[in-house]
Scaffold this motif. Structure first.
Motif, short mmCIF file in Angstrom:
data_model
loop_
_atom_site.label_atom_id
_atom_site.label_comp_id
_atom_site.label_asym_id
_atom_site.label_seq_id
_atom_site.Cartn_x
_atom_site.Cartn_y
_atom_site.Cartn_z
N GLN A 1 0.83 -1.21 0.00
CA GLN A 1 0.00 0.00 0.00
C GLN A 1 0.86 1.26 0.00
N SER A 2 2.05 1.17 -0.59
CA SER A 2 3.03 2.26 -0.49
C SER A 2 2.78 3.40 -1.48
N GLY A 3 1.85 3.25 -2.42
CA GLY A 3 1.61 4.29 -3.41
C GLY A 3 1.42 3.68 -4.78
N ASN A 4 2.26 4.07 -5.72
CA ASN A 4 2.20 3.51 -7.07
C ASN A 4 2.85 2.13 -7.06
N VAL A 5 2.02 1.11 -7.07
CA VAL A 5 2.51 -0.27 -7.08
C VAL A 5 2.05 -1.01 -8.33
N SER A 6 1.34 -0.33 -9.22
CA SER A 6 0.70 -1.01 -10.35
C SER A 6 1.54 -0.98 -11.62
N PHE A 7 2.72 -0.33 -11.61
CA PHE A 7 3.50 -0.21 -12.83
C PHE A 7 4.10 -1.54 -13.28
N HIS A 8 4.17 -2.51 -12.35
CA HIS A 8 4.64 -3.85 -12.71
C HIS A 8 3.99 -4.86 -11.78
N THR B 1 15.94 -3.66 2.23
CA THR B 1 15.97 -2.47 1.37
C THR B 1 14.91 -2.61 0.29
N ASP B 2 14.07 -1.58 0.17
CA ASP B 2 13.01 -1.57 -0.83
C ASP B 2 12.85 -0.19 -1.45
N LEU B 3 12.47 -0.18 -2.72
CA LEU B 3 11.98 1.03 -3.37
C LEU B 3 10.49 1.19 -3.07
N VAL B 4 10.03 2.43 -2.99
CA VAL B 4 8.60 2.74 -2.86
C VAL B 4 8.32 4.02 -3.64
N PHE B 5 7.08 4.19 -4.09
CA PHE B 5 6.74 5.34 -4.91
C PHE B 5 5.41 5.94 -4.44
#
Length: 514
Positions: free
Chosen positions: A429-436, A478-482
């Motif tokens: 639920q971090s934000g934009n997660v639908s790009f992949h 370590t994770d990316l989030v958007f």
């Protein structure tokens, strides 16, 4: 189940100063204190070396776009690994035989202070020699991978490719990533490379950096789900006496669909690596989805072993929503050491000590009890680039969680299950997660035992990067989030019973290093 929420929403007005106020950025995802190139694509860190008071960071770089391709070595220097000077591209792809192109794949660099290579004028003690994999291909066809060298007399600003390249070629399309270092006991250079498809490390030796002789091979241990890449081999002191050699390998991830990194502890006698144990199960460097191809600096002062890793995963690296200007960044450099833990001798990672010289303290709490039904503590913070440290005693609570980059409908959640002693990082639920479809496909979980009844966390948040160091660096994720809403709130939730917040300290890092 009862919960209590500690909301950290906006800066205390008494503590606000220009240096603490988050800076509006036209790019919501470009980190403030994590390294990015000025533009275009980057992936693996390469050629990490310290010389003449400067750290040299070379890296896989596409000079033409923010997508992978035309791989070259970008270049930046820093006196402290915080403030970076971006320099022109160091090594670029070039025409190969039979109408092919040779791209500059990953590798390493050394200071040839004694001119063992004979490539420098008499008296030159700071000449740099870079080793890179020449990736030879025609469109749609990989022809070969071999090891090459180039030399620089001016601190890496300009380079001359060696006329005798390749210096090492075994006729393979999966032979890459040379890490070269000086082995003082036998007064020679050692190269560790990988035969990627065999999941093996090949070791070579040389007296002059140009002629390389095979010594040994080792591998097929730990994680063998994916090919092996980016080896690194170095020695660290053991607490109480002695040393161990550490072998890093980029391979598979605790979550099988992704890539990650593992390490092996053992001994190296100048010829062969012998592990301390069979390593039938992997020892992972990081339990997140976005830490890969990390390697260490050669020649770092005070014998520090400093690690730099790429924060991305090849599953979706081309698709991350950072736009067409830039794509890719590095984690904060980590200092490595060995520590005796409840599970035995382990590799420990701590954020670069110099990071503490940045920013200003925005929040400090001690000895706060979070009780079921209470209204929370009267403190506040809002921001997207900071260094957060906390110590929690869960007592009889069933679990507790820390939310960062939180907005009305978005959050990145760290949750600790007390009974299982497991720490989970959740970006679903971090934000934009639908790009992949794979980006938010699963949670990351690591076992983190309490120490003296406490969990100690250090969380580095920087717009689109979250780095977690648990129990003083014994475990990292370590994770990316958007995030899309950018409210930048923080909250702490306790479940079932009171939680003792022993200490909380937050440093605002929203301003770039001066």
């Amino acid at each position: 189940m009862k919960t209590i929420v500690l909301s950290i929403i906006a800066l205390l007005s008494a503590a606000t100063s220009p240096a603490q106020t988050p800076v509006a950025s036209p790019d919501p995802y470009r980190p403030v204190y994590h390294f990015t190139a000025p533009k275009n694509w980057i992936n693996d860190a390469n050629g990490l070396v310290y010389s003449n008071g400067q750290y040299h960071l070379f890296y896989q770089y596409n000079p033409q776009s923010a997508q992978p391709g035309h791989l070259s070595w970008g270049h930046a220097t820093s006196p402290d690994l915080l403030r970076w000077t971006h320099l022109p591209v160091a090594l670029t792809e070039y025409p190969g035989p039979e109408g092919s192109n040779i791209m500059i794949f990953s590798g390493s660099a050394v200071v040839d202070k004694d001119n063992t290579s004979g490539l420098f004028p008499a008296g030159k003690t700071d000449g740099l020699v870079a080793f890179y994999t020449g990736h030879q291909e025609k469109p749609g066809l990989v022809m070969a991978q071999h090891q090459n060298l180039a030399s620089s007399q001016d601190g890496g600003r300009t380079w001359q490719r060696y006329a005798g390249n390749p210096v090492l070629d075994i006729g393979s399309k999966e032979f890459r990533d040379p890490k070269v270092f000086w082995y003082a006991p036998q007064q020679k250079w050692v190269m560790a490379t990988v035969k990627a498809d065999r999941q093996q490390v090949y070791f070579y030796e040389s007296k002059d950096l140009k002629k390389w002789d095979f010594m040994s091979r080792w591998g097929r241990a730990g994680n063998t789900v994916r090919e092996w890449e980016c080896p690194d081999l170095f020695e660290l002191p053991v607490p109480g006496g002695g040393t161990r050699w550490v072998l890093l390998i980029s391979a598979g991830n605790p979550t099988e669909q992704f890539r990650g990194q593992q390490y092996f502890l053992g001994r190296f006698d100048g010829k062969a690596f012998t592990p301390d144990q069979p390593y039938e199960e992997p020892a992972y460097l990081d339990f997140g989805k976005d830490y890969f191809a990390a390697v260490t600096f050669n020649n770092a002062p005070d014998n520090r072993r400093l690690l730099v890793g790429w924060t991305n995963d090849w599953a979706y690296a081309r698709d991350v929503p950072t736009g067409d200007e830039w794509r890719g960044n590095f984690a904060v450099p980590r200092e490595l050491s060995l520590r005796q833990t409840s599970a035995g001798l382990a590799l420990v990672q701590q954020p670069l000590a110099e990071l503490r010289t940045l920013g200003k303290e925005a929040l400090s709490l001690k000895n706060q009890t979070i009780k079921p039904g209470a209204a929370g503590l009267p403190v506040a913070f809002r921001g997207e680039s900071y260094d957060l440290e906390l110590i929690v005693k869960p007592g009889t609570a069933t679990a507790f969680s820390l939310n960062v980059l939180e907005s009305e409908a978005e959050r990145t959640t760290l949750r600790y299950n007390v009974a299982r002693q497991e720490l989970t990082l959740d970006r679903t639920q971090s934000g934009n997660v639908s790009f992949h479809p794979m980006f938010a496909s699963s949670l990351e979980t690591a076992r983190v035992p309490l120490q003296n009844g406490q969990l100690k966390l250090r969380v580095l948040v920087d717009k689109s990067v979250v780095e977690v160091f648990a129990q003083d660096g014994e475990t990292t994720l370590t994770d990316l989030v958007f995030p899309r809403q950018h409210a930048g709130r923080i909250s702490l939730r306790a479940e079932g019973s009171p939680v003792q917040l022993t200490q909380l300290r937050l440093t605002n890092l929203s301003q770039p290093a001066p």
